[in-house]
Design a protein around this motif. Structure first.
Motif, short mmCIF file in Angstrom:
data_model
loop_
_atom_site.label_atom_id
_atom_site.label_comp_id
_atom_site.label_asym_id
_atom_site.label_seq_id
_atom_site.Cartn_x
_atom_site.Cartn_y
_atom_site.Cartn_z
N UNK A 92 3.61 -70.07 39.87
CA UNK A 92 4.34 -71.17 40.53
C UNK A 92 3.56 -72.47 40.47
N UNK A 93 2.23 -72.39 40.39
CA UNK A 93 1.42 -73.61 40.24
C UNK A 93 1.55 -74.16 38.83
N UNK A 94 1.55 -73.25 37.84
CA UNK A 94 1.76 -73.68 36.45
C UNK A 94 3.09 -74.40 36.30
N UNK A 95 4.12 -73.78 36.86
CA UNK A 95 5.47 -74.34 36.69
C UNK A 95 5.60 -75.70 37.36
N UNK A 96 5.08 -75.82 38.58
CA UNK A 96 5.18 -77.10 39.29
C UNK A 96 4.43 -78.20 38.55
N UNK A 97 3.25 -77.87 38.01
CA UNK A 97 2.48 -78.87 37.25
C UNK A 97 3.23 -79.27 36.00
N UNK A 145 -6.37 -85.59 49.93
CA UNK A 145 -6.45 -84.18 49.53
C UNK A 145 -7.33 -84.02 48.30
N UNK A 146 -7.15 -84.86 47.30
CA UNK A 146 -7.99 -84.77 46.09
C UNK A 146 -9.47 -84.98 46.42
N UNK A 147 -9.75 -85.95 47.24
CA UNK A 147 -11.16 -86.28 47.53
C UNK A 147 -11.81 -85.22 48.41
N UNK A 148 -11.06 -84.65 49.35
CA UNK A 148 -11.62 -83.63 50.24
C UNK A 148 -11.69 -82.26 49.59
N UNK A 149 -11.04 -82.08 48.45
CA UNK A 149 -11.05 -80.79 47.76
C UNK A 149 -12.39 -80.55 47.09
N UNK A 150 -12.66 -79.34 46.60
CA UNK A 150 -13.90 -79.08 45.86
C UNK A 150 -14.07 -79.96 44.63
N UNK A 173 -13.02 -77.12 32.26
CA UNK A 173 -12.88 -75.68 32.10
C UNK A 173 -11.58 -75.21 32.74
N UNK A 174 -11.12 -74.04 32.32
CA UNK A 174 -9.85 -73.51 32.82
C UNK A 174 -9.85 -73.36 34.34
N UNK A 175 -11.01 -72.98 34.91
CA UNK A 175 -11.07 -72.80 36.37
C UNK A 175 -10.81 -74.11 37.10
N UNK A 176 -11.32 -75.21 36.56
CA UNK A 176 -11.12 -76.52 37.17
C UNK A 176 -9.65 -76.94 37.04
N UNK A 177 -9.07 -76.71 35.87
CA UNK A 177 -7.66 -77.04 35.66
C UNK A 177 -6.78 -76.22 36.60
N UNK A 178 -7.11 -74.94 36.77
CA UNK A 178 -6.34 -74.07 37.66
C UNK A 178 -6.39 -74.58 39.10
N UNK A 179 -7.56 -75.05 39.53
CA UNK A 179 -7.67 -75.59 40.89
C UNK A 179 -6.83 -76.86 41.03
N UNK A 180 -6.85 -77.71 40.00
CA UNK A 180 -6.04 -78.94 40.04
C UNK A 180 -4.55 -78.60 40.07
N UNK A 181 -4.14 -77.57 39.32
CA UNK A 181 -2.74 -77.14 39.36
C UNK A 181 -2.36 -76.64 40.75
N UNK A 182 -3.26 -75.93 41.39
CA UNK A 182 -2.99 -75.44 42.74
C UNK A 182 -2.87 -76.60 43.73
N UNK A 183 -3.70 -77.64 43.56
CA UNK A 183 -3.58 -78.84 44.39
C UNK A 183 -2.22 -79.51 44.21
#
Length: 273
Positions: A92-97, A145-150, A173-183
């Motif tokens: 659902x994060x992939x789709x929304x992004x 939200x972006x600034x307070x996130x990891x 890296x994919x992990x960073x992109x995945x976190x951004x998608x979740x945001x």
């Protein structure tokens, strides 16, 4: 519908994705009753003719060419699209992004431009027209939200939403992109909660949900459970593609769903028990 004058919001929100839900709830209902009739809106008498049908199709093709030439899809290489779908983020994060990058989310500015009777101002800050770039980058709530996130990212320094994602997909890296998608998913979720459920925005609560979803992704990765989905491909013109899936538990089917889409990716029908 819950009666002739009101959508059954709870049922719709339970069945459909939030983006689809907002489309359904935006459809005006007939408060005067009466029987439905089939009508073709491109002739004065409502009757379909092959001439107006041909003109309508030509107009759609011209619009598709014009939009694709100016959209992010024309500048994003296929390998970067594949990276977006294969990051390990929840589907659902992939789709929304993907919807946000392509400009498919029903933000209020777009609805207003399409003559939907709605206030175009941002639902979170109430001061600026709610475009895709505003709700995910320029709104004070999104920036917090972006600034307070990891990621600790100051998105106000990024020139555009497209530039933000080009940077993520090319350099991170994919992990960073995945976190951004979740945001992205959680920003859209809190926006919908405020709009449809009279919810409230609390940055710490949003980040807690982001980290909870990130932990779920990590658990799935350790257990070998797939978290990404196969990229959907358009069928040929005049063909409707039907996708369906089911889940099983204790030897029985406990979930079933289907969706039919045309060659433009538009939903023609969807169903679930």
């Amino acid at each position: 519908m819950d009666g002739p004058k009101r959508w059954n919001r709870e049922w719709i929100e339970e069945i459909f994705h939030p983006a689809t839900t907002s489309h359904i709830l935006a459809i005006p209902l007939d408060f005067h009753g009466g029987e439905d009739v089939i009508s073709w809106p491109y002739t004065a008498d409502g009757q379909y003719t092959s001439k107006t049908g041909y003109s309508y199709i030509c107009g759609l093709l011209a619009l598709e060419v014009a939009s694709s030439s100016s959209s992010m899809n024309s500048t994003l290489p296929p390998n970067l699209w594949r990276k977006l779908w294969a990051t390990g983020a929840l589907p659902r994060c992939n789709e929304t992004t993907w919807r946000a990058i392509r400009g498919f989310l029903p933000v209020r500015e777009q609805l207003f431009q399409r003559h939907v009777d709605t206030d175009p101002s941002c639902i979170l800050c109430g001061h600026v027209s709610e475009s895709t770039e505003h709700i995910f980058m320029r709104c004070p709530a999104a920036m917090a939200i972006w600034y307070a996130s990891p990621l600790s990212l100051r998105v106000e320094n990024v020139p555009s939403f497209q530039a933000l994602w080009m940077s993520f997909l090319q350099e991170q890296q994919s992990e960073v992109v995945a976190l951004a998608q979740t945001l992205i998913y959680q920003i859209w979720e809190v926006r919908n909660r405020v709009l449809f459920r009279q919810g409230r925005l609390v940055v710490s609560e949003v980040l807690d949900r982001v980290m909870g979803m990130a932990a779920e992704c990590s658990t799935r990765a350790r257990e070998g459970t797939p978290t990404s989905i196969v990229v959907w491909r358009r069928p040929p013109e005049r063909v409707v593609k039907l996708n369906f899936d089911a889940s099983f538990g204790d030897g029985k089917v406990d979930g079933l769903g289907m969706i039919a889409r045309n060659h433009r990716g538009e939903i023609m029908a969807a169903a679930t028990p």
